[in-house]
Design an enzyme around this catalytic site. Structure first.
Site, PDB file in Angstrom:
ATOM      1  N   ASN A 144       0.834  -1.199   0.000  1.00  0.00           N
ATOM      2  CA  ASN A 144       0.000   0.000   0.000  1.00  0.00           C
ATOM      3  C   ASN A 144       0.871   1.252   0.000  1.00  0.00           C
ATOM      4  OD1 ASN A 144      -2.882  -0.645   0.051  1.00  0.00           O
ATOM      5  ND2 ASN A 144      -2.369  -1.809   1.902  1.00  0.00           N
ATOM      6  N   SER A 148       5.866  13.711   0.377  1.00  0.00           N
ATOM      7  CA  SER A 148       6.515  14.828  -0.305  1.00  0.00           C
ATOM      8  C   SER A 148       7.570  15.375   0.636  1.00  0.00           C
ATOM      9  CB  SER A 148       5.444  15.854  -0.634  1.00  0.00           C
ATOM     10  OG  SER A 148       5.815  17.141  -0.275  1.00  0.00           O
ATOM     11  N   SER A 149       8.817  15.288   0.358  1.00  0.00           N
ATOM     12  CA  SER A 149       9.662  14.196  -0.027  1.00  0.00           C
ATOM     13  C   SER A 149      11.100  14.475   0.364  1.00  0.00           C
ATOM     14  CB  SER A 149       9.581  13.857  -1.532  1.00  0.00           C
ATOM     15  OG  SER A 149       9.492  14.984  -2.315  1.00  0.00           O
ATOM     16  N   GLU A 192      10.684  14.403  -7.896  1.00  0.00           N
ATOM     17  CA  GLU A 192       9.970  13.524  -8.821  1.00  0.00           C
ATOM     18  C   GLU A 192       9.633  14.313 -10.077  1.00  0.00           C
ATOM     19  OE1 GLU A 192       9.278  13.679  -4.727  1.00  0.00           O
ATOM     20  OE2 GLU A 192       7.655  14.482  -5.958  1.00  0.00           O
TER      21      GLU A 192
END
Lengths: 152, 152, 152
Positions: free
Chosen positions: A37, A42-43, A97
Site C-alpha cells: 500500500n 513529499s519528499s 519527482e
C-alpha cells in the site's frame, strides 16, 4: 509519532494495461512495489536513511513513497518518469519527482536541475545523487513510473 | 492503529521556483515544513489536539497535514491558498482547504463559508476558527500554499 | 514500520454541497467516514485483513483508505464512483477504484474488469469480490464517492 523511515531504494518501470489504473498497477508490479500500500509523501530522505536495493517489503504493508507517474492513452506517445535522491554530507537528503511526455534523458536532466535547486535553496552541499528513470512508448494505455520507497 | 495527532499549527507561504515542484518546495520551506515528509490527509482536527505555533518537527519525519496549494506559470497571475480550522466546544474540529486564482481575501471568505457549512452539516456549534492564507503574484513559476500540520 | 491494517469495510455515497470540497465532505459523512483523517493508499488488501461492516473508527483517527471520487458542478450530470476488493484464496487481495461520468452499472463493470486484470497479471485466482458503488445526479455541486477504509 509515526516512525521515521530507516531504509530506501529507487525503482522505475513502464507498463501497459487495459485501463489507466491497471497500467499504473502493472508498472508498480514491474517496479517491485505492486503488492504493498503506497502512501505518497513529499519528499525528504530522513537523516541516516540507508540505501538497500534488496529490500523486501511484506505484502499489504503501508509504505511511504515519493513517486512520479504519468499515464497516457495516446498510442505511439513517449512518456517518462524519474526520481532523484540528493544526498548531503551528514544530514537529510531531498527527493524530487518528475514525469512528462518526454524522453528518459530529458526527465533525468529535469530531475538533476530540481535536486540541485533544492540543495541551493537550502544552502546545503549536494555530495551525491541517485536517479531512477524509465521511458515508455505507449501501445494502447501505458504508464511510466519512478519511485523512492522508504522503509524500516 | 496509527497514532492520532495531538498538536497542530497553521502556516502559509508563497514562493517562486525554476520548476513547478521546486516552487512548491520553496513554499514549503518558507512555511517551515520543507524538510519533512508530508502525508496529505483529509481533514479532521482530532479531539484534544492542541494549538502549538512553536512546534519544531524533526527533519524527515512523516507529518500528517491538510493543505491547499496552487502552482502557476502565468507571469502576473495572482494566486492564493488558504486553510481554516473550525473548533467545536468539546470534540473534534474540521479543517478546510482552498486554493485558486483569486485574492487572499476571496480565499479566506471561501474558507469561512466551507468551515461554516461543515459545522452546519454536522449540527455542531462553531465556536472559533483559525485561518492561514497567502496571496502570491507569479513572476515566472509561483506557488501559493497553506497548511495545517498535525503532530505529536 | 507502520502497522499493517487488520480490518476493512466498503462504503459509498453521493452528496451535494455548496462547494466542491464540502460536497466531498458531505459524501464522506454519508459514507460514515466524514469525521476521520483519510490517508489515501494505493491499494492492496493485506493478508488476513478481515471484513467488518460494523467498524466504528474513533473521530480524528488516521485511516488508510483506497477510494474513487468525482465532483461535478454541471447540473443534471450523472456521476458514479466504485471500489472493488478482489480476494485470493489465502493471501493478499487487490483493491481497485473507479469514478467517472457514467452510471453505477458502468462503474461496477469497469471495476470488475480491473480487479480481474489485476489478478490475471499476478497469476492469482480471484475467488470472490466485494464491490461498493454509488451513482449521483448533480443538482448544483455533487460528489460520488466509494471507498475501502482499512483499520485495526
Amino acid at each position: 509519532m509515526l516512525p521515521t523511515p530507516k531504509k530506501f531504494f529507487v525503482t522505475s518501470a513502464g507498463a501497459e494495461g487495459h485501463s489507466k489504473l491497471t497500467a499504473f498497477d502493472n508498472a508498480l508490479l514491474k517496479a517491485r512495489i505492486g503488492n504493498v500500500n503506497l502512501l505518497r509523501v513529499s519528499s525528504i530522505l530522513p537523516p541516516g536513511c540507508v540505501y538497500d536495493p534488496d529490500l523486501v517489503i511484506p505484502e499489504g504493508s503501508l509504505v511511504p513513497v515519493a513517486y512520479g507517474s504519468i499515464v497516457s492513452d495516446v498510442p505511439g506517445e513517449t512518456i517518462s518518469a524519474a526520481v532523484g535522491v540528493g544526498f548531503s554530507e551528514d544530514t537529510f537528503g531531498v527527493i524530487m519527482e518528475y514525469s512528462g511526455k518526454c524522453t528518459a534523458e530529458e526527465a533525468k536532466e529535469a530531475i538533476r536541475q530540481m535536486v540541485a535547486e533544492a540543495f541551493a535553496t537550502r544552502k546545503m552541499n549536494l555530495v551525491d545523487m541517485k536517479v531512477a528513470v524509465t521511458q515508455h512508448k505507449v501501445e494502447k494505455i501505458g504508464c511510466a513510473f519512478a519511485a523512492v520507497p522508504l522503509w524500516y
